[in-house]
Write a protein that holds these residues in place. Structure first.
Motif, PDB file in Angstrom:
ATOM      1  N   VAL A 170      -4.294  65.360 -45.228  1.00  0.00           N
ATOM      2  CA  VAL A 170      -4.425  66.577 -46.232  1.00  0.00           C
ATOM      3  C   VAL A 170      -4.919  67.958 -45.235  1.00  0.00           C
ATOM      4  N   ASP A 171      -4.528  69.039 -45.789  1.00  0.00           N
ATOM      5  CA  ASP A 171      -4.910  70.131 -45.212  1.00  0.00           C
ATOM      6  C   ASP A 171      -5.593  70.977 -46.214  1.00  0.00           C
ATOM      7  N   THR A 172      -5.569  72.396 -45.768  1.00  0.00           N
ATOM      8  CA  THR A 172      -5.896  73.393 -46.538  1.00  0.00           C
ATOM      9  C   THR A 172      -7.169  73.215 -47.500  1.00  0.00           C
ATOM     10  N   PRO A 184       3.943  75.399 -55.660  1.00  0.00           N
ATOM     11  CA  PRO A 184       3.497  74.092 -55.040  1.00  0.00           C
ATOM     12  C   PRO A 184       4.689  73.173 -54.870  1.00  0.00           C
ATOM     13  N   ASP A 187      -3.387  69.270 -57.906  1.00  0.00           N
ATOM     14  CA  ASP A 187      -2.985  70.053 -56.421  1.00  0.00           C
ATOM     15  C   ASP A 187      -2.957  69.242 -55.353  1.00  0.00           C
ATOM     16  N   ARG A 226       8.019  70.578 -45.248  1.00  0.00           N
ATOM     17  CA  ARG A 226       8.633  70.495 -46.337  1.00  0.00           C
ATOM     18  C   ARG A 226      10.209  70.084 -46.585  1.00  0.00           C
ATOM     19  N   TRP A 254      -0.135  67.359 -54.150  1.00  0.00           N
ATOM     20  CA  TRP A 254       0.866  68.339 -53.367  1.00  0.00           C
ATOM     21  C   TRP A 254       0.569  68.818 -51.845  1.00  0.00           C
ATOM     22  N   HIS A 255      -0.515  68.699 -51.569  1.00  0.00           N
ATOM     23  CA  HIS A 255      -1.014  69.083 -50.200  1.00  0.00           C
ATOM     24  C   HIS A 255      -1.430  67.628 -49.566  1.00  0.00           C
ATOM     25  N   HIS A 298      -0.288  64.234 -47.406  1.00  0.00           N
ATOM     26  CA  HIS A 298       1.265  64.094 -46.871  1.00  0.00           C
ATOM     27  C   HIS A 298       0.967  62.625 -46.250  1.00  0.00           C
ATOM     28  N   ASP A 305       5.307  74.789 -41.680  1.00  0.00           N
ATOM     29  CA  ASP A 305       5.203  74.394 -43.222  1.00  0.00           C
ATOM     30  C   ASP A 305       6.727  73.992 -43.690  1.00  0.00           C
ATOM     31  N   TRP A 364      -8.600  75.823 -49.541  1.00  0.00           N
ATOM     32  CA  TRP A 364      -7.627  75.820 -50.676  1.00  0.00           C
ATOM     33  C   TRP A 364      -8.138  74.909 -51.793  1.00  0.00           C
TER      34      TRP A 364
END
Length: 275
Positions: A105-107, A153, A90, A228, A93-94, A96, A224, A110
């Motif tokens: 990265v963020d979250t 995701p 994962d 994307r 997938w977060h 960038h 978001d 998460w």
């Protein structure tokens, strides 16, 4: 880095971060472990002097170094090693690539939820056990009732058939881990009902929305969706040559003053066999 499938072009930066900022990485690992062990939602603190992209690399390195502990958490919860191996990817997938070549990265919280097995990936979609955040009129779902929260995701095309296969698998598998629940819940910019006005019926987004009952939902912002759809601003949202039907649809929505976010969808478990 191999377990987390870090791209080859990023590995030298990870190694440099581990060599030059090992204390910061250790600090973040400690913070993530504290949040991991708590039953409450605890923020993960960061060293105050870190600037991007170092901050994002430090977070990513901490995540990778916690992967082995994550494996044990998954196995203790009764999940297979194969589920752990897929889910722990994962991070990618977060992560960038900014338009200026930066990495971010963020979250962060998460990531803690992923590492401790609070979220698992089954096929195309991810799932976690949550109390429904609000009443759902007409479906008999009450706020606080346990639902299986679905995440989409950014690991590839949102193939409709793969999504259906994932939901059917989850419908059989998750009650063994989550206990009984009556519905799947999903909140996403992809569930904005306005997309039906601008995308053809064959669109994966429109077909995905047809799987359940969709309601408009006022998410915090459109960021978001723009990230994307336009590759984290590598592409101009107002380009005169849209690359895809989705980009063209989003342009029309912006120009019409319509929000890009968002929506929620409920799929009752009793309806899953008929998908």
């Amino acid at each position: 880095m191999e377990i987390c499938c870090i791209p080859a072009h990023r590995r030298s930066a990870f190694e440099k971060t581990l060599a030059e900022h090992k204390d910061a990485v250790a600090f973040v690992m400690s913070e993530m472990r504290i949040a991991w062990k708590s039953e409450d939602y605890l923020p993960v603190h960061m060293p105050e002097d870190l600037q991007e992209p170092v901050r994002s690399y430090v977070i990513s390195c901490a995540y990778c170094l916690l992967a082995d502990e994550s494996r044990e958490a998954f196995l203790q919860k009764g999940y297979s090693e194969d589920i752990w191996r897929v889910t722990v990817q994962d991070l990618n997938w977060h992560a960038h690539d900014g338009a200026d070549g930066s990495y971010w990265v963020d979250t962060l919280n998460w990531f803690v939820n992923i590492l401790k097995g609070g979220v698992i990936q089954l096929g195309r979609l991810q799932y976690e056990k949550i109390p429904c955040p609000e009443d759902v009129p007409g479906l008999g779902i009450k706020q606080g009732e346990i639902v299986a929260n679905m995440h989409i995701p950014a690991c590839g095309p949102m193939d409709y058939d793969q999504c259906v296969a994932s939901i059917k698998l989850a419908n059989e598998y998750l009650p063994k881990r989550f206990g009984e629940f009556r519905a799947f819940f999903c909140e996403s910019w992809l569930l904005n009902p306005y997309y039906r006005k601008y995308l053809p019926p064959t669109s994966n987004i429109v077909r995905f929305q047809s799987l359940g009952t969709v309601f408009p939902y006022n998410m915090s912002n459109d960021r978001d969706a723009l990230n994307r759809v336009f590759r984290n601003y590598h592409e101009d949202p107002f380009t005169s040559t849209p690359r895809s039907k989705l980009q063209k649809a989003v342009q029309k929505m912006i120009l019409s003053g319509e929000t890009l976010a968002g929506g929620i969808m409920i799929i009752m478990r009793d309806d899953v066999p008929n998908l």
